[in-house]
Design an enzyme around this catalytic site. Structure first.
Site, PDB file in Angstrom:
ATOM      1  N   GLU A  54       0.089   3.347   1.960  1.00 57.83           N
ATOM      2  CA  GLU A  54       0.346   4.076   3.240  1.00 57.83           C
ATOM      3  C   GLU A  54       1.629   3.870   3.811  1.00 57.83           C
ATOM      4  OE1 GLU A  54      -2.102   5.168   5.873  1.00 57.83           O
ATOM      5  OE2 GLU A  54      -2.759   6.083   4.216  1.00 57.83           O
TER       6      GLU A  54
ATOM      7  N   LYS B  23       1.819  -3.383   7.421  1.00 55.84           N
ATOM      8  CA  LYS B  23       1.891  -3.571   6.128  1.00 55.84           C
ATOM      9  C   LYS B  23       3.418  -3.327   5.378  1.00 55.84           C
ATOM     10  CE  LYS B  23      -2.267  -4.448   4.026  1.00 55.84           C
ATOM     11  NZ  LYS B  23      -2.556  -5.288   2.995  1.00 55.84           N
TER      12      LYS B  23
ATOM     13  N   THR C  36       0.751  -1.217   0.153  1.00 59.67           N
ATOM     14  CA  THR C  36       0.126  -0.033   0.129  1.00 59.67           C
ATOM     15  C   THR C  36       0.781   1.126   0.090  1.00 59.67           C
ATOM     16  OG1 THR C  36      -1.425   1.381   1.468  1.00 59.67           O
ATOM     17  CG2 THR C  36      -0.237  -0.280   2.638  1.00 59.67           C
TER      18      THR C  36
ATOM     19  N   TYR D  91      -1.697   0.159  10.912  1.00 57.76           N
ATOM     20  CA  TYR D  91      -2.096  -0.616   9.734  1.00 57.76           C
ATOM     21  C   TYR D  91      -0.756  -0.305   8.757  1.00 57.76           C
ATOM     22  CZ  TYR D  91      -3.735  -1.163   4.825  1.00 57.76           C
ATOM     23  OH  TYR D  91      -3.781  -1.452   3.655  1.00 57.76           O
TER      24      TYR D  91
HETATM   25  P1  NAP Z   1     -11.611  -4.692   2.178  1.00 57.22           P
HETATM   26  O1  NAP Z   1     -12.720  -4.476   1.065  1.00 57.22           O
HETATM   27  O2  NAP Z   1     -11.643  -4.161   3.648  1.00 57.22           O
HETATM   28  O3  NAP Z   1     -11.425  -6.208   2.049  1.00 57.22           O
HETATM   29  C1  NAP Z   1     -10.715  -6.942   2.980  1.00 57.22           C
HETATM   30  C2  NAP Z   1     -10.972  -8.437   2.922  1.00 57.22           C
HETATM   31  O4  NAP Z   1     -10.123  -9.010   3.807  1.00 57.22           O
HETATM   32  C3  NAP Z   1     -12.285  -9.231   3.196  1.00 57.22           C
HETATM   33  O5  NAP Z   1     -12.517  -9.862   2.510  1.00 57.22           O
HETATM   34  C4  NAP Z   1     -12.044  -9.439   4.692  1.00 57.22           C
HETATM   35  O6  NAP Z   1     -13.208 -10.341   4.951  1.00 57.22           O
HETATM   36  C5  NAP Z   1     -10.924 -10.119   4.826  1.00 57.22           C
HETATM   37  N1  NAP Z   1     -10.224 -10.068   5.748  1.00 57.22           N
HETATM   38  C6  NAP Z   1      -9.988  -9.434   6.734  1.00 57.22           C
HETATM   39  N2  NAP Z   1      -9.420 -10.055   7.985  1.00 57.22           N
HETATM   40  C7  NAP Z   1      -9.151 -11.433   7.605  1.00 57.22           C
HETATM   41  C8  NAP Z   1      -8.649 -12.455   8.387  1.00 57.22           C
HETATM   42  N3  NAP Z   1      -8.135 -12.170   9.530  1.00 57.22           N
HETATM   43  N4  NAP Z   1      -8.680 -13.600   7.798  1.00 57.22           N
HETATM   44  C9  NAP Z   1      -9.286 -13.699   6.246  1.00 57.22           C
HETATM   45  N5  NAP Z   1      -9.888 -12.573   5.697  1.00 57.22           N
HETATM   46  C10 NAP Z   1      -9.684 -11.485   6.449  1.00 57.22           C
HETATM   47  O7  NAP Z   1     -10.431  -4.244   1.367  1.00 57.22           O
HETATM   48  P2  NAP Z   1      -9.905  -3.776   0.011  1.00 57.22           P
HETATM   49  O8  NAP Z   1     -10.108  -2.417  -0.465  1.00 57.22           O
HETATM   50  O9  NAP Z   1     -10.548  -4.932  -1.018  1.00 57.22           O
HETATM   51  O10 NAP Z   1      -8.211  -3.970  -0.223  1.00 57.22           O
HETATM   52  C11 NAP Z   1      -7.576  -5.307  -0.406  1.00 57.22           C
HETATM   53  C12 NAP Z   1      -6.179  -5.429   0.139  1.00 57.22           C
HETATM   54  O11 NAP Z   1      -5.528  -4.272  -0.617  1.00 57.22           O
HETATM   55  C13 NAP Z   1      -6.202  -5.008   1.533  1.00 57.22           C
HETATM   56  O12 NAP Z   1      -5.088  -5.991   2.000  1.00 57.22           O
HETATM   57  C14 NAP Z   1      -5.620  -3.656   1.540  1.00 57.22           C
HETATM   58  O13 NAP Z   1      -5.148  -3.414   2.756  1.00 57.22           O
HETATM   59  C15 NAP Z   1      -4.975  -3.578   0.510  1.00 57.22           C
HETATM   60  N6  NAP Z   1      -4.946  -2.251  -0.057  1.00 57.22           N
HETATM   61  C16 NAP Z   1      -6.005  -1.541  -0.557  1.00 57.22           C
HETATM   62  C17 NAP Z   1      -6.047  -0.204  -1.087  1.00 57.22           C
HETATM   63  C18 NAP Z   1      -7.455   0.268  -1.536  1.00 57.22           C
HETATM   64  O14 NAP Z   1      -7.279   1.525  -1.731  1.00 57.22           O
HETATM   65  N7  NAP Z   1      -8.548  -0.432  -1.677  1.00 57.22           N
HETATM   66  C19 NAP Z   1      -4.913   0.390  -1.518  1.00 57.22           C
HETATM   67  C20 NAP Z   1      -3.710  -0.309  -0.920  1.00 57.22           C
HETATM   68  C21 NAP Z   1      -3.876  -1.441  -0.383  1.00 57.22           C
HETATM   69  P3  NAP Z   1     -14.651  -9.919   5.357  1.00 57.22           P
HETATM   70  O15 NAP Z   1     -15.336  -9.658   4.378  1.00 57.22           O
HETATM   71  O16 NAP Z   1     -15.111 -10.951   6.252  1.00 57.22           O
HETATM   72  O17 NAP Z   1     -14.409  -8.604   6.366  1.00 57.22           O
HETATM   73  N1  GDD Z   2     -12.529   6.926   6.521  1.00 58.03           N
HETATM   74  C1  GDD Z   2     -12.624   8.331   6.451  1.00 58.03           C
HETATM   75  N2  GDD Z   2     -13.853   8.785   6.990  1.00 58.03           N
HETATM   76  N3  GDD Z   2     -11.562   9.174   6.121  1.00 58.03           N
HETATM   77  C2  GDD Z   2     -12.047  10.507   6.022  1.00 58.03           C
HETATM   78  C3  GDD Z   2     -13.197  10.911   6.805  1.00 58.03           C
HETATM   79  C4  GDD Z   2     -14.094  10.108   7.049  1.00 58.03           C
HETATM   80  O1  GDD Z   2     -15.026  10.559   7.569  1.00 58.03           O
HETATM   81  N4  GDD Z   2     -12.806  12.292   6.564  1.00 58.03           N
HETATM   82  C5  GDD Z   2     -11.798  12.531   6.214  1.00 58.03           C
HETATM   83  N5  GDD Z   2     -11.011  11.354   5.633  1.00 58.03           N
HETATM   84  C6  GDD Z   2      -9.888  11.255   5.206  1.00 58.03           C
HETATM   85  C7  GDD Z   2      -8.817  10.290   6.141  1.00 58.03           C
HETATM   86  O2  GDD Z   2      -8.409  11.213   7.187  1.00 58.03           O
HETATM   87  C8  GDD Z   2      -7.815   9.910   4.877  1.00 58.03           C
HETATM   88  O3  GDD Z   2      -6.770  11.083   4.958  1.00 58.03           O
HETATM   89  C9  GDD Z   2      -8.385  10.235   3.671  1.00 58.03           C
HETATM   90  O4  GDD Z   2      -9.736  10.700   4.051  1.00 58.03           O
HETATM   91  C10 GDD Z   2      -8.853   8.836   2.982  1.00 58.03           C
HETATM   92  O5  GDD Z   2      -9.367   8.099   4.025  1.00 58.03           O
HETATM   93  P1  GDD Z   2      -9.957   6.390   3.817  1.00 58.03           P
HETATM   94  O6  GDD Z   2     -11.016   6.473   2.718  1.00 58.03           O
HETATM   95  O7  GDD Z   2     -10.380   5.754   5.111  1.00 58.03           O
HETATM   96  O8  GDD Z   2      -8.641   5.698   3.056  1.00 58.03           O
HETATM   97  P2  GDD Z   2      -7.059   5.665   3.532  1.00 58.03           P
HETATM   98  O9  GDD Z   2      -6.289   6.418   2.617  1.00 58.03           O
HETATM   99  O10 GDD Z   2      -6.983   5.871   5.063  1.00 58.03           O
HETATM  100  O11 GDD Z   2      -6.822   3.936   3.264  1.00 58.03           O
HETATM  101  C11 GDD Z   2      -7.228   3.338   2.249  1.00 58.03           C
HETATM  102  O12 GDD Z   2      -6.222   3.410   1.253  1.00 58.03           O
HETATM  103  C12 GDD Z   2      -4.895   2.889   1.445  1.00 58.03           C
HETATM  104  C13 GDD Z   2      -3.936   3.107   0.460  1.00 58.03           C
HETATM  105  O13 GDD Z   2      -3.342   4.228   0.352  1.00 58.03           O
HETATM  106  C14 GDD Z   2      -7.527   2.088   2.605  1.00 58.03           C
HETATM  107  O14 GDD Z   2      -8.066   1.378   1.562  1.00 58.03           O
HETATM  108  C15 GDD Z   2      -6.126   1.483   3.102  1.00 58.03           C
HETATM  109  O15 GDD Z   2      -6.452  -0.191   3.142  1.00 58.03           O
HETATM  110  C16 GDD Z   2      -5.055   1.433   1.735  1.00 58.03           C
HETATM  111  O16 GDD Z   2      -3.852   0.927   2.152  1.00 58.03           O
END
Ligand code: NAP
Ligand code: GDD
Length: 353
Positions: free
Chosen positions: A136, A163, A134, A159
């Protein structure tokens, strides 16, 4: 018989986190590529499979119950499935929640990875492994923009720190045991399937609810945080492309365009024909409808993090060069996709765009 031979030749992909946003899109994508798809699903008291119900109902994927914290389960699954490709997308993926659940986040996001890598080393060392890393990791200081594979790490949450361990252990096992293991350093990616507590979905859902007269206003945290938001459906293709490389590599996947939370809110309201005017400062700042002066956005410190990642914007030139991946959906189009969906449906479920 011919059919049977064809079936046996299919590649097998194992996805952890298949019930999540990315896991569900990746399953759709791999099925289109003619893979046999296996998924690990956590047992819960209610079904958590909404995003993949269309695949389960049509018996297109096989899923087993499991958890990344359980070594026996991981070992058994790999022994039974013998996958060609493993996509580790499972994680406690919410940054703010990681401050409240730091031990558990490390248990899943760090130690879960070592469990998988050890199992691969012992059971199926020729499987290719994708790790959901990520942006992050970079910590989001403005002076580091645009962040690339060469940017130094500065994790700012439990987190991100968990990671970071995962990132290094993947590299470590790749070097030490010659495993084909890649870190995909993905910047934020969103979609109609995004979890409701991430900021983009919270906004598009909130604005849609305001339009449907089901909600009065949105309560939000840091309006000035900046992210590089792409479309999740495209990002899962990047994951697959990484595993088709001859040699394993760590790659950044991003759009290279930065947008603030404030701007994302304005674009979402623009979609329903409303212009937002901002008044006040800090936690007292509010967003009003220009035409009616009705308050639509309120700030609350409840949604601030103990430590903020302020500015993320990636450079994915290496991904373009190595795997031919480029983003196609810009921020306005992404907002349109998410808003259209949320205006049409009250929650994801029916049309899994
Ligand atoms: P998400 O929608 O939160 O999905 C997370 C998945 O992990 C869900 O299927 C969840 O199951 C499963 N999970 C959580 N804890 C677990 C455990 N202990 N054992 C097995 N499964 C578990 O996340 P996403 O947005 O699809 O992201 C996918 C991956 O990419 C994550 O690793 C996240 O950290 C990483 N990532 C995401 C982003 C982004 O912007 N989306 C960016 C960079 C990296 P449940 O459905 O049961 O909760
Ligand atoms: N969730 C959330 N809720 N975020 C908020 C809010 C709110 O009400 N208001 C402002 N934010 C700001 C957060 O402080 C952060 O700076 C930004 O919006 C994005 O927040 P999220 O959407 O929660 O995502 P994230 O950037 O913290 O994390 C996501 O992206 C990462 C990759 O950069 C997640 O998907 C992580 O799993 C992933 O690694």
């Amino acid at each position: 018989n011919l059919k049977k031979i064809k079936f046996m030749k299919k590649k097998r992909a194992f996805i952890t986190g298949i019930t999540g946003q990315d896991g569900s899109y990746l399953a759709d994508f791999l099925l289109k590529k003619n893979y046999e798809v296996f998924g690990m699903v956590r047992r819960s008291s209610t079904f958590s499979t909404k995003r993949i119900d269309h695949l389960i109902e049509s018996k297109k994927i096989r899923f087993d119950y499991g958890d990344l914290t359980d070594t026996s389960c991981i070992n058994n699954l790999l022994r039974n499935i013998k996958p060609n490709e493993i996509y580790n997308l499972a994680a406690q993926s919410h940054v703010k929640v990681s401050f409240e659940l730091p031990d558990y986040t490390a248990e899943v996001d760090s130690l879960g990875v070592i469990k998988l890598l050890n199992a691969i080393k012992e059971i199926c060392p020729n499987s290719k492994y994708y790790q959901a890393s990520t942006s992050e990791l970079f910590g989001g200081e403005k002076k580091t923009v645009p962040q690339s594979e060469k940017t130094s790490f500065n994790p700012k949450s439990p987190y991100a720190t968990a990671k970071l361990y995962a990132y290094w252990i993947v590299k470590n096992y790749r070097d030490a045991y010659k495993l084909f293991a890649c870190n995909g350093i993905l910047f934020n990616h969103e979609s109609p399937r995004r979890g409701n507590t991430f900021v983009t979905k919270k906004i598009t859902r909130g604005v849609s609810n305001i339009e449907k007269k089901k909600q009065e206003f949105i309560t939000i945290g840091n309006l000035d945080a900046v992210r590089d938001w792409g479309y999740a459906k495209e990002y899962v293709e990047g994951m697959w492309r990484m595993l088709q490389l001859k040699k394993p590599l760590d790659l950044v996947i991003s759009t290279g365009k930065a947008t603030s939370v404030r701007k994302f809110i304005e674009l979402s309201f623009q979609h329903i024909g409303k212009k937002i005017i901002w008044k006040g400062h800090g936690v007292n700042e509010k967003g009003y409808c220009k035409k009616t002066n009705k308050m639509f956005v309120k700030v609350s410190d409840k949604y601030f993090r103990p430590n903020e990642v302020q500015y993320l914007c990636g450079n994915s030139k290496l991904a373009k060069k190595k795997i031919g991946w480029t983003p196609k959906t810009n921020i306005k189009e992404l907002v349109r996709i998410m808003m259209d969906y949320d205006l049409k449906y009250d929650d994801y479920g029916e049309d899994l765009t």
